[in-house]
Design a protein around this motif. Structure first.
Motif, PDB file in Angstrom:
ATOM      1  N   ARG A   2      39.841  28.117  42.375  1.00 20.18           N
ATOM      2  CA  ARG A   2      40.655  28.190  41.162  1.00 20.18           C
ATOM      3  C   ARG A   2      42.049  27.600  41.364  1.00 20.18           C
ATOM      4  NH1 ARG A   2      39.905  34.434  39.047  1.00 20.18           N
ATOM      5  NH2 ARG A   2      37.627  34.453  38.823  1.00 20.18           N
ATOM      6  N   HIS A   3      42.641  27.895  42.511  1.00 17.10           N
ATOM      7  CA  HIS A   3      44.058  27.583  42.711  1.00 17.10           C
ATOM      8  C   HIS A   3      44.324  26.595  43.842  1.00 17.10           C
ATOM      9  CE1 HIS A   3      43.697  31.802  41.168  1.00 17.10           C
ATOM     10  NE2 HIS A   3      44.420  31.267  40.222  1.00 17.10           N
ATOM     11  N   GLY A   4      43.289  26.248  44.597  1.00 16.47           N
ATOM     12  CA  GLY A   4      43.497  25.332  45.716  1.00 16.47           C
ATOM     13  C   GLY A   4      44.256  25.970  46.863  1.00 16.47           C
ATOM     14  N   THR A   5      44.231  27.296  46.963  1.00 15.53           N
ATOM     15  CA  THR A   5      44.952  28.028  47.995  1.00 15.53           C
ATOM     16  C   THR A   5      43.980  28.877  48.803  1.00 15.53           C
ATOM     17  OG1 THR A   5      45.300  30.023  46.655  1.00 15.53           O
ATOM     18  CG2 THR A   5      46.896  28.233  46.383  1.00 15.53           C
ATOM     19  N   ASP A   6      44.515  29.531  49.821  1.00 14.87           N
ATOM     20  CA  ASP A   6      43.729  30.563  50.477  1.00 14.87           C
ATOM     21  C   ASP A   6      43.528  31.725  49.515  1.00 14.87           C
ATOM     22  OD1 ASP A   6      43.682  29.043  52.767  1.00 14.87           O
ATOM     23  OD2 ASP A   6      45.256  30.168  53.796  1.00 14.87           O
ATOM     24  N   ALA A   7      42.537  32.572  49.827  1.00 18.51           N
ATOM     25  CA  ALA A   7      42.208  33.692  48.938  1.00 18.51           C
ATOM     26  C   ALA A   7      43.069  34.904  49.292  1.00 18.51           C
ATOM     27  CB  ALA A   7      40.723  34.027  49.019  1.00 18.51           C
ATOM     28  N   MET A   8      44.350  34.832  48.971  1.00 17.64           N
ATOM     29  CA  MET A   8      45.293  35.904  49.264  1.00 17.64           C
ATOM     30  C   MET A   8      45.204  36.991  48.202  1.00 17.64           C
ATOM     31  SD  MET A   8      46.871  34.889  52.046  1.00 17.64           S
ATOM     32  CE  MET A   8      48.182  36.099  52.075  1.00 17.64           C
ATOM     33  N   PHE A   9      45.299  38.243  48.662  1.00 17.68           N
ATOM     34  CA  PHE A   9      45.314  39.413  47.773  1.00 17.68           C
ATOM     35  C   PHE A   9      46.694  40.041  47.819  1.00 17.68           C
ATOM     36  CE2 PHE A   9      45.195  44.033  47.391  1.00 17.68           C
ATOM     37  CZ  PHE A   9      44.517  44.219  46.189  1.00 17.68           C
ATOM     38  N   LEU A  10      47.153  40.543  46.652  1.00 19.88           N
ATOM     39  CA  LEU A  10      48.461  41.177  46.548  1.00 19.88           C
ATOM     40  C   LEU A  10      48.374  42.423  45.688  1.00 19.88           C
ATOM     41  CD1 LEU A  10      51.637  41.278  46.692  1.00 19.88           C
ATOM     42  CD2 LEU A  10      51.600  39.803  44.646  1.00 19.88           C
ATOM     43  N   VAL A  44      56.861  47.999  47.600  1.00 21.07           N
ATOM     44  CA  VAL A  44      56.024  47.595  48.734  1.00 21.07           C
ATOM     45  C   VAL A  44      55.028  46.551  48.250  1.00 21.07           C
ATOM     46  CG1 VAL A  44      54.255  48.349  50.378  1.00 21.07           C
ATOM     47  CG2 VAL A  44      56.253  49.797  49.946  1.00 21.07           C
ATOM     48  N   ALA A  45      54.865  45.490  49.032  1.00 21.93           N
ATOM     49  CA  ALA A  45      53.817  44.495  48.788  1.00 21.93           C
ATOM     50  C   ALA A  45      52.762  44.638  49.862  1.00 21.93           C
ATOM     51  CB  ALA A  45      54.391  43.088  48.798  1.00 21.93           C
ATOM     52  N   TYR A  46      51.528  44.970  49.442  1.00 19.70           N
ATOM     53  CA  TYR A  46      50.396  45.016  50.355  1.00 19.70           C
ATOM     54  C   TYR A  46      49.648  43.694  50.203  1.00 19.70           C
ATOM     55  CZ  TYR A  46      45.847  46.216  52.359  1.00 19.70           C
ATOM     56  OH  TYR A  46      44.694  46.216  53.107  1.00 19.70           O
ATOM     57  N   VAL A  47      49.517  42.961  51.309  1.00 18.75           N
ATOM     58  CA  VAL A  47      48.967  41.610  51.278  1.00 18.75           C
ATOM     59  C   VAL A  47      47.895  41.486  52.343  1.00 18.75           C
ATOM     60  CG1 VAL A  47      49.510  39.172  51.709  1.00 18.75           C
ATOM     61  CG2 VAL A  47      51.119  40.595  50.421  1.00 18.75           C
ATOM     62  N   THR A  48      46.839  40.770  52.006  1.00 19.49           N
ATOM     63  CA  THR A  48      45.835  40.431  53.006  1.00 19.49           C
ATOM     64  C   THR A  48      45.181  39.104  52.650  1.00 19.49           C
ATOM     65  OG1 THR A  48      43.869  41.207  54.180  1.00 19.49           O
ATOM     66  CG2 THR A  48      43.996  41.739  51.859  1.00 19.49           C
ATOM     67  N   LEU A  94      36.468  43.394  49.109  1.00 15.23           N
ATOM     68  CA  LEU A  94      36.936  44.575  48.373  1.00 15.23           C
ATOM     69  C   LEU A  94      37.317  45.752  49.269  1.00 15.23           C
ATOM     70  CD1 LEU A  94      34.529  44.489  45.300  1.00 15.23           C
ATOM     71  CD2 LEU A  94      36.922  43.765  45.410  1.00 15.23           C
ATOM     72  N   PRO A  95      36.579  46.049  50.356  1.00 16.03           N
ATOM     73  CA  PRO A  95      37.020  47.165  51.208  1.00 16.03           C
ATOM     74  C   PRO A  95      38.372  46.941  51.870  1.00 16.03           C
ATOM     75  CG  PRO A  95      34.702  46.670  51.588  1.00 16.03           C
ATOM     76  CD  PRO A  95      35.246  45.556  50.735  1.00 16.03           C
ATOM     77  N   GLU A  96      38.818  45.676  51.962  1.00 16.26           N
ATOM     78  CA  GLU A  96      40.113  45.376  52.574  1.00 16.26           C
ATOM     79  C   GLU A  96      41.232  45.273  51.544  1.00 16.26           C
ATOM     80  OE1 GLU A  96      39.879  42.623  56.176  1.00 16.26           O
ATOM     81  OE2 GLU A  96      38.413  41.741  54.807  1.00 16.26           O
ATOM     82  N   THR A  97      40.886  45.194  50.277  1.00 14.94           N
ATOM     83  CA  THR A  97      41.894  44.932  49.260  1.00 14.94           C
ATOM     84  C   THR A  97      42.107  46.175  48.410  1.00 14.94           C
ATOM     85  OG1 THR A  97      40.172  43.938  47.834  1.00 14.94           O
ATOM     86  CG2 THR A  97      41.394  42.458  49.276  1.00 14.94           C
ATOM     87  N   ARG A  98      41.509  46.216  47.254  1.00 12.73           N
ATOM     88  CA  ARG A  98      41.723  47.367  46.378  1.00 12.73           C
ATOM     89  C   ARG A  98      41.194  48.656  47.003  1.00 12.73           C
ATOM     90  NH1 ARG A  98      38.207  45.806  41.181  1.00 12.73           N
ATOM     91  NH2 ARG A  98      39.261  43.827  41.599  1.00 12.73           N
ATOM     92  N   GLY A  99      40.174  48.551  47.848  1.00 13.96           N
ATOM     93  CA  GLY A  99      39.646  49.738  48.503  1.00 13.96           C
ATOM     94  C   GLY A  99      40.692  50.429  49.359  1.00 13.96           C
ATOM     95  N   VAL A 100      41.482  49.661  50.104  1.00 16.72           N
ATOM     96  CA  VAL A 100      42.540  50.231  50.939  1.00 16.72           C
ATOM     97  C   VAL A 100      43.617  50.858  50.070  1.00 16.72           C
ATOM     98  CG1 VAL A 100      44.430  49.635  52.505  1.00 16.72           C
ATOM     99  CG2 VAL A 100      42.134  48.745  52.927  1.00 16.72           C
ATOM    100  N   VAL A 101      44.057  50.142  49.036  1.00 15.35           N
ATOM    101  CA  VAL A 101      45.121  50.654  48.167  1.00 15.35           C
ATOM    102  C   VAL A 101      44.692  51.958  47.504  1.00 15.35           C
ATOM    103  CG1 VAL A 101      46.555  50.161  46.144  1.00 15.35           C
ATOM    104  CG2 VAL A 101      46.031  48.331  47.788  1.00 15.35           C
TER     105      VAL A 101
END
Length: 486
Positions: free
Chosen positions: A472-480, A419-423, A428-435
């Motif tokens: 850092r990467h020139g991208t949106d701040a995606m979490f995986l 499973v890939a959880y992405v946001t 933090l409450p939406e990323t590692r907090g959820v996992v």
């Protein structure tokens, strides 16, 4: 969403109805009238709609440009004025507040956008000061009347007494005593959001926030256009031939330095699309995890508007797998269907379904992507007004839904599946907090080290998770987060 926040200088909401149509004459008999000074008038209309009814600039602005037949330099100016004003709204509000005898909160919502528009032209563009003031006052006469136009003229002449750097020295809190407040005004973000982003970056909240500042600055830069070549239907070489350049990280991405992406043949034919590079990479990471046994059934649980589904469908078809893309909103499901249309071996199927009440049996899928609804704090470059839509109290309202969707994703995966959880948020409450919350209540899943599947990209690992950053990467701040069903 109806919940929102504003800058610290939020005006009272006193809607006055829709904007009046201005100007006479038509370029096209079937089109609405093009207003006088079309670029500034269109920018004003978008800014007012954002202020009064929380309209989305990225949807409204292109629609108005088409309706009014505004193209070329006028369209470019309208775009710069709209997005530039929205990005620096908090800064301009602090300056305007210093130029008005009464509180800025007392200014009508139809007047405030024209003041911000004038401040942006004076402080952040190369438009001559007299032209910036005169053109803005002219717009004010047309939209708010002569009496309030005189007020606009007086305020903007006070704004023009200093340049932006001099104003910031006046209105921004001292950096040494209040680093968060200083950066909030200088880089136009709500104070609570500066603190939340600093926490996600690991900056010392009592320190100078040395990495937070370049992130905030990156949010105020215009993002480049990134394209994705859909696997099996187009290649990066095709996009390069059309004027793009190969991207740094994704093997399917290319950067378009200028111009309208719709002018590229591959985009018109839906063999390529606009998609942020980090969005491509989090989907690719899911496909790179090995799974024992069958690998034929893939699921995208929150597929709208279809960017990741289009990429996954192409990759699934190349592996003789099939992708089921689910989207709860019928209109967005239609966009997903367009994105996966004619994928390799027609590997993508789209259904209208609520993934919190699955239309499929548990344990049915080898790979599951759940790209959950979020605050959008990772896409502030593209949607600058979204930084004012939430408060600290409302920022966590989606967490129960996010937890529910991740739990249903784990249920949908078979033993040994992934499973890939992405946001699109670093909050933090939406990323590692959820996992961590979800895994605390079950013993049938384990976190994989996500950076191992993106090992050619620097500075993305944050423990077992991956976090992309604009600065850092020139991208949106995606979490995986990648999780193995055990």
């Amino acid at each position: 969403m109806t919940d929102r926040s504003r800058s610290p200088y939020r005006p009272s909401r006193r809607p006055k109805g829709g904007g009046a149509q201005g100007g006479k004459g038509k370029k096209n008999p079937a089109a609405p009238p093009t207003p006088r000074d079309p670029a500034r008038r269109t920018a004003y209309d978008v800014l007012r709609a954002v202020e009064e009814r929380d309209a989305y600039a990225n949807l409204l602005l292109p629609a108005l440009l088409r309706e009014r037949n505004i193209t070329g330099r006028d369209a470019a100016l309208a775009t710069e004025l709209t997005y530039g004003t929205l990005r620096r709204q908090g800064t301009y509000d602090a300056i305007l507040d210093a130029c008005i005898d009464r509180s800025l909160t007392s200014v009508d919502t139809e007047v405030l956008p024209v003041l911000r528009l004038g401040a942006h032209q004076q402080l952040s563009t190369n438009i001559p000061p007299h032209a910036a003031v005169n053109s803005t006052v002219d717009i004010a006469r047309r939209v708010v009347g002569h009496h309030r136009a005189r007020f606009v003229n007086a305020v903007l002449r006070k704004v023009g007494a200093r340049d932006l750097e001099a104003w910031l020295a006046v209105v921004a809190p001292d950096r040494d005593t209040d680093p968060t407040g200083h950066l909030a005004v200088v880089h136009s973000h709500p104070r609570w959001m500066v603190s939340a982003l600093a926490a996600a970056l690991g900056d010392d909240p009592e320190g100078r926030l040395d990495e937070t500042e370049p992130l905030l600055a990156a949010h105020n830069e215009r993002p480049r256009v990134t394209l994705v070549a859909k696997p099996g239907r187009a290649s990066v070489a095709d996009l390069v031939e059309g004027g793009a350049t190969a991207a740094r990280y994704s093997p399917f991405a290319a950067y378009l330095p200028e111009g309208d992406p719709a002018l590229l043949r591959e985009v018109r034919q839906r063999r390529a699309a606009v998609q942020d590079e980090a969005s491509q990479l989090v989907a690719l990471a899911l496909t790179r995890v090995s799974v024992a046994g069958a690998d034929t059934r893939w699921l995208d649980m929150c597929a709208g508007p279809g960017g990741k589904a289009g990429l996954l469908a192409g990759l699934a078809g190349q592996r003789d797998a099939r992708l089921l893309a689910a989207e709860v909103q019928p209109a967005r499901a239609g966009l997903v269907a367009q994105a996966v249309h004619r994928s390799v071996r027609d590997a993508g199927r789209v259904v209208v379904a609520d993934s919190t009440r699955p239309a499929w049996r548990d344990g049915a899928f080898d790979r599951v992507l759940v790209d959950v609804p979020c605050t959008g704090m990772g896409a502030l470059r593209r949607r600058p007004e979204s930084r004012w839509r939430r408060t600290p109290e409302t920022a966590g309202e989606l967490a129960p839904l996010q937890r529910d969707l991740l739990a249903r994703a784990l249920d949908a995966a078979r033993p040994g599946g992934v499973v890939a959880y992405v946001t699109c948020s670093p909050h933090l409450p939406e990323t590692r907090g959820v996992v961590e919350d979800v895994l605390a209540g079950r013993s049938d899943a384990a976190v994989l080290r996500a950076a191992d599947f993106l090992d050619d990209i620097p500075d993305v690992a944050t423990g077992d998770y991956v976090q992309f950053w604009p600065h850092r990467h020139g991208t949106d701040a995606m979490f995986l987060a990648l999780l193995r069903k055990s």
